[in-house]
Write a protein that holds these residues in place. Structure first.
Motif, PDB file in Angstrom:
ATOM      1  N   ARG A   2       1.003  -1.205  -0.067  1.00 57.33           N
ATOM      2  CA  ARG A   2      -0.253  -0.044  -0.375  1.00 57.33           C
ATOM      3  C   ARG A   2       0.592   1.451   0.227  1.00 57.33           C
ATOM      4  O   ARG A   2       1.803   1.009   0.902  1.00 57.33           O
ATOM      5  N   CYS A   3       0.284   2.100  -0.703  1.00 60.36           N
ATOM      6  CA  CYS A   3       1.120   3.583  -0.192  1.00 60.36           C
ATOM      7  C   CYS A   3      -0.029   4.214   0.558  1.00 60.36           C
ATOM      8  O   CYS A   3      -1.169   4.136   0.553  1.00 60.36           O
ATOM      9  N   ASN A   4       0.515   4.352   1.376  1.00 60.32           N
ATOM     10  CA  ASN A   4       0.321   5.656   2.453  1.00 60.32           C
ATOM     11  C   ASN A   4      -0.591   7.118   1.781  1.00 60.32           C
ATOM     12  O   ASN A   4      -1.342   7.771   2.794  1.00 60.32           O
ATOM     13  N   ALA A   5       0.990   7.443   1.260  1.00 63.62           N
ATOM     14  CA  ALA A   5       0.630   9.030   0.896  1.00 63.62           C
ATOM     15  C   ALA A   5      -0.676   9.141   0.435  1.00 63.62           C
ATOM     16  O   ALA A   5      -1.417   9.804  -0.060  1.00 63.62           O
ATOM     17  N   CYS A   6      -0.978   7.927  -1.072  1.00 65.82           N
ATOM     18  CA  CYS A   6      -2.295   8.383  -1.484  1.00 65.82           C
ATOM     19  C   CYS A   6      -3.303   7.483  -1.007  1.00 65.82           C
ATOM     20  O   CYS A   6      -4.497   7.337  -1.481  1.00 65.82           O
ATOM     21  N   ASN A   7      -3.003   6.686   0.052  1.00 67.40           N
ATOM     22  CA  ASN A   7      -4.075   5.536   0.382  1.00 67.40           C
ATOM     23  C   ASN A   7      -4.803   4.231  -0.682  1.00 67.40           C
ATOM     24  O   ASN A   7      -6.115   4.851  -0.807  1.00 67.40           O
ATOM     25  N   TYR A  16       7.243   0.642  -6.481  1.00 67.61           N
ATOM     26  CA  TYR A  16       7.127   2.062  -6.096  1.00 67.61           C
ATOM     27  C   TYR A  16       6.072   2.876  -6.192  1.00 67.61           C
ATOM     28  O   TYR A  16       5.522   2.251  -7.162  1.00 67.61           O
ATOM     29  N   CYS A  17       5.604   4.012  -5.352  1.00 66.41           N
ATOM     30  CA  CYS A  17       3.909   3.733  -6.295  1.00 66.41           C
ATOM     31  C   CYS A  17       3.535   4.638  -6.614  1.00 66.41           C
ATOM     32  O   CYS A  17       4.273   5.129  -7.827  1.00 66.41           O
ATOM     33  N   PRO A  18       3.058   4.058  -8.046  1.00 65.65           N
ATOM     34  CA  PRO A  18       2.354   4.796  -9.660  1.00 65.65           C
ATOM     35  C   PRO A  18       1.878   5.889  -9.730  1.00 65.65           C
ATOM     36  O   PRO A  18       2.703   6.697 -10.768  1.00 65.65           O
ATOM     37  N   LEU A  19       1.250   7.107  -9.044  1.00 61.64           N
ATOM     38  CA  LEU A  19       0.910   8.310  -8.507  1.00 61.64           C
ATOM     39  C   LEU A  19       1.985   8.622  -7.627  1.00 61.64           C
ATOM     40  O   LEU A  19       2.355  10.156  -8.849  1.00 61.64           O
ATOM     41  N   CYS A  20       2.624   8.529  -7.131  1.00 62.13           N
ATOM     42  CA  CYS A  20       3.195   9.862  -6.413  1.00 62.13           C
ATOM     43  C   CYS A  20       4.887   9.285  -6.305  1.00 62.13           C
ATOM     44  O   CYS A  20       5.280  10.353  -5.844  1.00 62.13           O
ATOM     45  N   GLY A  21       5.208   7.918  -7.048  1.00 59.19           N
ATOM     46  CA  GLY A  21       6.905   7.675  -6.943  1.00 59.19           C
ATOM     47  C   GLY A  21       7.111   7.691  -5.528  1.00 59.19           C
ATOM     48  O   GLY A  21       8.410   7.113  -5.326  1.00 59.19           O
TER      49      GLY A  21
HETATM   50 ZN   LIG Z   1       1.525   6.910  -3.539  1.00 57.00          ZN
END
Ligand SMILES: [Zn+2]
Lengths: 227, 439
Positions: A2-7, A16-21
């Motif tokens: 999970r990416c906690n920044a993007c939830n 890595y998170c595809p949205l925020c990296g």
């Molecule tokens: Zn993210």
């Protein structure tokens, strides 16, 4: 993961998170039962710049124009010959491979450009009063080239059966060029038999195709010229 | 030459439909309007059977198994050849080894205007827009998948949710419905204005996808609480996301506009399987103070419904395709006409910031559902619009796909974060996972 920044849930093999990296935490996904569907792993390569069509269509007439001007001012047959052979080289190197690549003489327009540049050469020489050498060669050369084109088209049409009728519009183009040539010659020179030939050949080819299967010919004509 | 008296099974050539004339004109050297539909199957795809299934549908989809050909006044469609003995066609069926939605080969080839790709359990069909629009392409991939599964030994009932593949294509399916619906005295369509353009640095030849997979239940509950449809809700969230990205000061006077393509088949009762869609534009002027989602929803309320009424759609249709019906336009050689069509196509792209196309729920027979994980739809980016989005659903999940030829993910990030803030569960997937793809 999970990416906690993007939830959001992120697939298993992501680094890595595809949205925020940002980095991922190893938490169980909120959404259960979704299967990951991978895409082939690719590395981005910057595509090579391709020469643009404009470039291709501009430089041949340019070469011809400069060549004819030089020939005129120098009044030299050598330079004229050089221009002609230069054009021939260009044709072999550029135009022919293209028309060969696309069986359908697709870039017929490109090949025609060669003919047109010859016409331009003739007209510019004529208006400048230079009748010898270049003009005579090109005055005969243009119809001969057209004649060759007509013959090539016709044999290609006869050989590739499935595409036989697709050549109709190309023959029309030849016919038009031939007629334009006759008008041109009528205005500036006496008509000689050679200028008739391309038009006659194109017309003959059209008639042969028409006789072979009138319905298919009519359909082809309708397709090519529907509006 | 062999002479046959019986009526040919398929026409020897076909006119392009009114919208279809636009796409060959706007193509560039490295791009043409190609979009993709895909189904994720439960098992890996068998290429040999897939090729068989593709060849078997040749007679049922004559508008798709065609290639463009140059005419003097218009381009037109010519059927691709088929081997009479083996029934094999020249459709490209190959394993995916490039980014999605690469340009389609057009003119001077025996390949048709679509290709079939597979990768592991993904079965994808990429179609050039001149052949048909999204709704029709979806019908094709549904039928193709059904045929493929049938060849694989799954019992699938023909008809019902699928096109009946045993009958001949009907007149109605081949019809240019734009022409049928066109009226000379339609009311004028609202004027289009140049909209805000989001232009992150473009990477030629690159293609980034972000799939956001969202449970239908979550989003349905949320949109119900606001009293709007799912599409309206998604459009509202898109505006919220567009507001949150740092906007270009120079363009602050331009409205933010979302283009929503609408299939006209239901509205005008057409069964055309070629292009028959229009779009409606929903605009919002950015304000110095960012609007909340509630404020956006209030501002947009009713706008979408208003935009897709029959009268409005007919007005849009007549404004967009009306010129093609006029004789003075028709008799101009295509060489000249193309330049005008191309420019009008490019201008049309400048009138929207992004696109949300909602294909809705894919209805499949029960026997097929058991073999399919989920559908996907991907739009290509265009020379002017860097980000496009498309939505498709199988009834349980919504697959919301962002696509574009840029590394930038700012809008997708803001959109998905906005959804999570609303309490909607989202799972994200992408096609670019390398270190150099990191946003
Ligand atoms: Zn993210």
């Amino acid at each position: 993961m999970r990416c906690n920044a993007c939830n959001v849930d992120v697939g298993e093999n992501h680094k890595y998170c595809p949205l925020c990296g940002g980095g991922l935490t190893d938490e169980p996904p909120v959404l259960q039962g979704l299967t990951q569907a991978p895409y082939p792993a690719l590395r981005y390569k910057k595509p090579k710049p391709t020469p643009t069509a404009i470039f291709f269509f501009c430089w041949i007439p340019l070469v011809v124009f400069i060549g004819s001007q030089v020939a005129f001012y120098a009044g030299s047959h050598y330079i004229t010959l050089l221009t002609a052979s230069g054009l021939l080289c260009l044709w072999t190197a550029v135009v022919r491979p293209i028309s060969k690549k696309y069986l359908h003489l697709s870039n017929f327009a490109a090949s025609n450009l060669f003919t047109f540049s010859f016409l331009a050469l003739v007209s510019s020489c004529y208006s400048l009063g230079f009748k010898a050498g270049v003009a005579r060669f090109a005055g005969f050369g243009a119809p001969i080239l057209l004649l060759i084109a007509a013959a090539a088209l016709f044999s290609a049409a006869m050989l590739t059966r499935s595409r036989r009728y697709r050549f109709v519009s190309d023959f029309f183009v030849l016919l038009l060029i031939g007629i334009a040539l006759i008008i041109f010659k009528r205005l500036f020179w006496d008509i000689d038999w050679l200028t008739f030939m391309p038009s006659c050949a194109a017309l003959a080819a059209l008639v042969v195709l028409l006789l072979m299967n009138p319905r298919a010919f009519a359909e082809e004509l309708h397709a090519r010229f529907h509006f | 030459m062999k002479k046959t008296k019986e009526k040919p099974l398929r026409p020897s050539w076909m006119k392009l439909d009114s919208a279809g004339t636009l796409y060959p004109a706007t193509r560039t050297r490295s791009w043409n309007a190609t979009f993709r539909f895909a189904f994720l199957l439960k098992e890996d795809v068998n290429p040999a059977l897939l090729k068989q299934a593709v060849d078997a549908l040749y007679d049922r989809f004559p508008w798709l198994y065609t290639q463009l050909e140059n005419g003097f006044f218009w381009s037109y469609l010519r059927p691709i050849p088929r081997n009479k003995n083996t029934g094999e066609t020249s459709v490209l069926v190959c394993e995916e080894n490039d980014y999605p939605c690469r340009k389609t080969r057009l003119f001077h080839t025996d390949e048709p205007m679509f290709r079939v790709l597979y990768y592991k359990n993904r079965l994808a069909v990429e179609t050039f827009h001149a052949a048909c629009d999204g709704g029709a392409a979806l019908e094709y991939i549904k039928t193709l998948t059904a045929k493929y599964l049938q060849l694989n030994g799954v019992a699938i009932e023909n008809g019902g949710e699928l096109l009946d593949w045993d009958v001949d294509p009907s007149e109605g399916e081949l019809q240019n419905s734009y022409h049928a619906v066109y009226r000379k005295n339609a009311s004028p369509a609202p004027k289009k204005v140049v909209s805000y353009q989001h232009r992150p640095p473009q990477m030629r030849g690159y293609f980034k996808l972000i799939h956001a997979i969202i449970p239908v239940a979550d989003i349905k509950a949320k949109s119900k609480s606001y009293g709007i449809s799912i599409t309206e809700y998604l459009v509202a969230v898109m505006f919220l996301a567009l507001q949150r990205i740092p906007l270009d000061r120079k363009q602050r006077h331009h409205p933010l506009t979302v283009r929503v393509p609408v299939s006209l088949r239901g509205i005008f009762g057409s069964e055309s399987q070629r292009n028959f869609s229009m779009f409606t534009h929903i605009s919002l002027q950015p304000t110095p103070i960012r609007r909340t989602l509630d404020a956006i929803i209030e501002a947009l309320r009713g706008k979408l419904q208003e935009g897709i009424t029959e009268e409005r759609m007919r007005a849009e249709l007549c404004a967009n395709t009306g010129l093609l019906e006029k004789l003075p336009v028709r008799i101009v050689p295509y060489l000249l006409k193309r330049q005008v069509v191309k420019r009008s196509g490019y201008f049309s792209e400048l009138t929207s910031t992004t696109v949300i196309t909602n294909l809705g729920i894919v209805k499949l027979p029960k026997s097929m559902q058991e073999h399919i994980l989920r559908p996907e739809v991907i739009l290509c980016s265009t020379p002017f619009r860097r980000l496009q989005t498309a939505v498709i659903s199988d009834g349980n999940i919504i697959n919301f796909t962002f696509s574009g030829d840029s590394k930038d993910t700012s809008i997708a990030k803001e959109f998905i974060r906005a959804l999570s803030e609303e309490g909607i569960r989202v799972r994200v997937e992408t096609n670019c996972q390398g270190e150099e793809d990191r946003p």
